[in-house]
Design a protein around this motif. Structure first.
Motif, PDB file in Angstrom:
ATOM      1  N   TYR A   1       0.797  -1.236   0.000  1.00 29.93           N
ATOM      2  CA  TYR A   1       0.000   0.000   0.000  1.00 29.93           C
ATOM      3  C   TYR A   1       0.827   1.282   0.000  1.00 29.93           C
ATOM      4  O   TYR A   1       0.273   2.369   0.074  1.00 29.93           O
ATOM      5  CB  TYR A   1      -0.961  -0.004   1.193  1.00 29.93           C
ATOM      6  CG  TYR A   1      -1.951  -1.140   1.166  1.00 29.93           C
ATOM      7  CD1 TYR A   1      -2.953  -1.185   0.207  1.00 29.93           C
ATOM      8  CD2 TYR A   1      -1.868  -2.183   2.078  1.00 29.93           C
ATOM      9  CE1 TYR A   1      -3.865  -2.228   0.160  1.00 29.93           C
ATOM     10  CE2 TYR A   1      -2.773  -3.231   2.050  1.00 29.93           C
ATOM     11  CZ  TYR A   1      -3.767  -3.250   1.091  1.00 29.93           C
ATOM     12  OH  TYR A   1      -4.662  -4.287   1.051  1.00 29.93           O
ATOM     13  N   ARG A   2       2.113   1.169  -0.102  1.00 28.45           N
ATOM     14  CA  ARG A   2       3.008   2.329  -0.082  1.00 28.45           C
ATOM     15  C   ARG A   2       2.581   3.462  -1.027  1.00 28.45           C
ATOM     16  O   ARG A   2       2.605   4.625  -0.637  1.00 28.45           O
ATOM     17  CB  ARG A   2       4.426   1.877  -0.416  1.00 28.45           C
ATOM     18  CG  ARG A   2       5.421   2.974  -0.468  1.00 28.45           C
ATOM     19  CD  ARG A   2       6.765   2.478  -0.968  1.00 28.45           C
ATOM     20  NE  ARG A   2       7.756   3.454  -0.610  1.00 28.45           N
ATOM     21  CZ  ARG A   2       8.951   3.176  -0.182  1.00 28.45           C
ATOM     22  NH1 ARG A   2       9.341   1.938  -0.060  1.00 28.45           N
ATOM     23  NH2 ARG A   2       9.782   4.131   0.126  1.00 28.45           N
ATOM     24  N   PRO A   3       2.179   3.165  -2.267  1.00 26.41           N
ATOM     25  CA  PRO A   3       1.806   4.258  -3.174  1.00 26.41           C
ATOM     26  C   PRO A   3       0.607   5.080  -2.697  1.00 26.41           C
ATOM     27  O   PRO A   3       0.390   6.192  -3.166  1.00 26.41           O
ATOM     28  CB  PRO A   3       1.465   3.540  -4.486  1.00 26.41           C
ATOM     29  CG  PRO A   3       2.153   2.225  -4.392  1.00 26.41           C
ATOM     30  CD  PRO A   3       2.170   1.869  -2.941  1.00 26.41           C
ATOM     31  N   LEU A   4      -0.158   4.549  -1.761  1.00 26.58           N
ATOM     32  CA  LEU A   4      -1.329   5.264  -1.257  1.00 26.58           C
ATOM     33  C   LEU A   4      -0.979   6.241  -0.134  1.00 26.58           C
ATOM     34  O   LEU A   4      -1.845   7.009   0.304  1.00 26.58           O
ATOM     35  CB  LEU A   4      -2.381   4.268  -0.758  1.00 26.58           C
ATOM     36  CG  LEU A   4      -2.888   3.263  -1.799  1.00 26.58           C
ATOM     37  CD1 LEU A   4      -3.874   2.297  -1.164  1.00 26.58           C
ATOM     38  CD2 LEU A   4      -3.514   3.984  -2.981  1.00 26.58           C
ATOM     39  N   LEU A   5       0.259   6.209   0.321  1.00 27.34           N
ATOM     40  CA  LEU A   5       0.698   7.072   1.422  1.00 27.34           C
ATOM     41  C   LEU A   5       1.302   8.368   0.896  1.00 27.34           C
ATOM     42  O   LEU A   5       1.793   8.415  -0.234  1.00 27.34           O
ATOM     43  CB  LEU A   5       1.734   6.336   2.280  1.00 27.34           C
ATOM     44  CG  LEU A   5       1.297   5.018   2.915  1.00 27.34           C
ATOM     45  CD1 LEU A   5       2.476   4.388   3.653  1.00 27.34           C
ATOM     46  CD2 LEU A   5       0.108   5.211   3.831  1.00 27.34           C
TER      47      LEU A   5
ATOM     48  N   GLU B   1       9.591   4.194   6.151  1.00 30.03           N
ATOM     49  CA  GLU B   1      10.807   3.584   5.615  1.00 30.03           C
ATOM     50  C   GLU B   1      11.950   3.681   6.630  1.00 30.03           C
ATOM     51  O   GLU B   1      12.656   2.709   6.870  1.00 30.03           O
ATOM     52  CB  GLU B   1      11.173   4.297   4.318  1.00 30.03           C
ATOM     53  CG  GLU B   1      12.217   3.607   3.506  1.00 30.03           C
ATOM     54  CD  GLU B   1      12.390   4.283   2.161  1.00 30.03           C
ATOM     55  OE1 GLU B   1      13.310   5.109   2.035  1.00 30.03           O
ATOM     56  OE2 GLU B   1      11.599   3.983   1.249  1.00 30.03           O
ATOM     57  N   MET B   2      12.118   4.846   7.218  1.00 30.49           N
ATOM     58  CA  MET B   2      13.186   5.017   8.211  1.00 30.49           C
ATOM     59  C   MET B   2      13.002   4.071   9.394  1.00 30.49           C
ATOM     60  O   MET B   2      13.965   3.465   9.873  1.00 30.49           O
ATOM     61  CB  MET B   2      13.204   6.459   8.730  1.00 30.49           C
ATOM     62  CG  MET B   2      13.794   7.461   7.796  1.00 30.49           C
ATOM     63  SD  MET B   2      13.954   9.047   8.640  1.00 30.49           S
ATOM     64  CE  MET B   2      13.211  10.126   7.450  1.00 30.49           C
TER      65      MET B   2
ATOM     66  N   THR C   1      -0.098   5.873  10.627  1.00 32.13           N
ATOM     67  CA  THR C   1       0.129   5.275   9.312  1.00 32.13           C
ATOM     68  C   THR C   1      -0.010   3.758   9.372  1.00 32.13           C
ATOM     69  O   THR C   1      -0.568   3.149   8.449  1.00 32.13           O
ATOM     70  CB  THR C   1       1.503   5.689   8.756  1.00 32.13           C
ATOM     71  OG1 THR C   1       1.579   7.120   8.744  1.00 32.13           O
ATOM     72  CG2 THR C   1       1.714   5.159   7.358  1.00 32.13           C
ATOM     73  N   SER C   2       0.452   3.152  10.445  1.00 28.34           N
ATOM     74  CA  SER C   2       0.286   1.703  10.612  1.00 28.34           C
ATOM     75  C   SER C   2      -1.197   1.344  10.644  1.00 28.34           C
ATOM     76  O   SER C   2      -1.628   0.374  10.001  1.00 28.34           O
ATOM     77  CB  SER C   2       0.957   1.228  11.902  1.00 28.34           C
ATOM     78  OG  SER C   2       2.350   1.418  11.830  1.00 28.34           O
ATOM     79  N   LYS C   3      -1.963   2.125  11.368  1.00 30.67           N
ATOM     80  CA  LYS C   3      -3.413   1.906  11.441  1.00 30.67           C
ATOM     81  C   LYS C   3      -4.049   2.102  10.059  1.00 30.67           C
ATOM     82  O   LYS C   3      -4.936   1.337   9.659  1.00 30.67           O
ATOM     83  CB  LYS C   3      -4.027   2.858  12.470  1.00 30.67           C
ATOM     84  CG  LYS C   3      -5.484   2.642  12.700  1.00 30.67           C
ATOM     85  CD  LYS C   3      -5.743   1.320  13.367  1.00 30.67           C
ATOM     86  CE  LYS C   3      -7.223   1.170  13.675  1.00 30.67           C
ATOM     87  NZ  LYS C   3      -7.555  -0.211  13.989  1.00 30.67           N
TER      88      LYS C   3
ATOM     89  N   SER D   1       4.206  11.321   0.808  1.00 31.61           N
ATOM     90  CA  SER D   1       5.669  11.185   0.789  1.00 31.61           C
ATOM     91  C   SER D   1       6.240  11.230   2.206  1.00 31.61           C
ATOM     92  O   SER D   1       7.193  10.513   2.513  1.00 31.61           O
ATOM     93  CB  SER D   1       6.300  12.254  -0.095  1.00 31.61           C
ATOM     94  OG  SER D   1       5.962  13.534   0.367  1.00 31.61           O
ATOM     95  N   LYS D   2       5.657  12.028   3.079  1.00 29.24           N
ATOM     96  CA  LYS D   2       6.133  12.116   4.471  1.00 29.24           C
ATOM     97  C   LYS D   2       5.873  10.796   5.197  1.00 29.24           C
ATOM     98  O   LYS D   2       6.742  10.308   5.934  1.00 29.24           O
ATOM     99  CB  LYS D   2       5.432  13.278   5.190  1.00 29.24           C
ATOM    100  CG  LYS D   2       6.026  13.580   6.536  1.00 29.24           C
ATOM    101  CD  LYS D   2       7.444  14.045   6.377  1.00 29.24           C
ATOM    102  CE  LYS D   2       7.898  14.836   7.576  1.00 29.24           C
ATOM    103  NZ  LYS D   2       9.276  15.282   7.409  1.00 29.24           N
TER     104      LYS D   2
END
Length: 98
Positions: free
Chosen positions: A16-20, A29-30, A59-61, A22-23
């Motif tokens: 689902y990364r593309p739905l997030l 990622e960090m 973001t996890s939720k 950039s921040k």
């Protein structure tokens, strides 16, 4: 966060990364891929540890909510199980596609 939960979030992040934003991508990622501490993330992003923690939790939720609605990780796991049961040539062909 325990190792099982961390692995689950990593898998959801991959899908689902593309739905997030950039921040969100940067901080997740960090934390999950580069294993930086909250202090290191806060320093890098010029924010507080609490803000970094809050963003990671929210973001996890959000990733979990995406999975509840779309079930892409569940479908990927099911597909991989089916692939494991196929012959080697077919398996290679399918894995090239996905």
């Amino acid at each position: 966060m325990d190792i099982v939960k961390t692995q689950e979030i990593n898998n959801l992040f991959d899908i689902y990364r593309p739905l997030l934003t950039s921040k969100q991508q940067e901080i997740m990622e960090m934390y999950f891929l580069y294993d930086l501490s909250l202090s290191e993330i806060a320093d890098e992003c010029q924010t507080t540890r609490a803000a970094a923690f809050d963003l990671i939790k929210r973001t996890s939720k959000l990733l979990e909510n995406y999975e509840q609605k779309m079930h892409l990780l569940e479908k990927k796991i099911q597909l991989l199980k089916v692939i494991e049961k196929t012959d080697e040539k077919t398996k290679e062909d399918i894995l090239k596609i996905i």
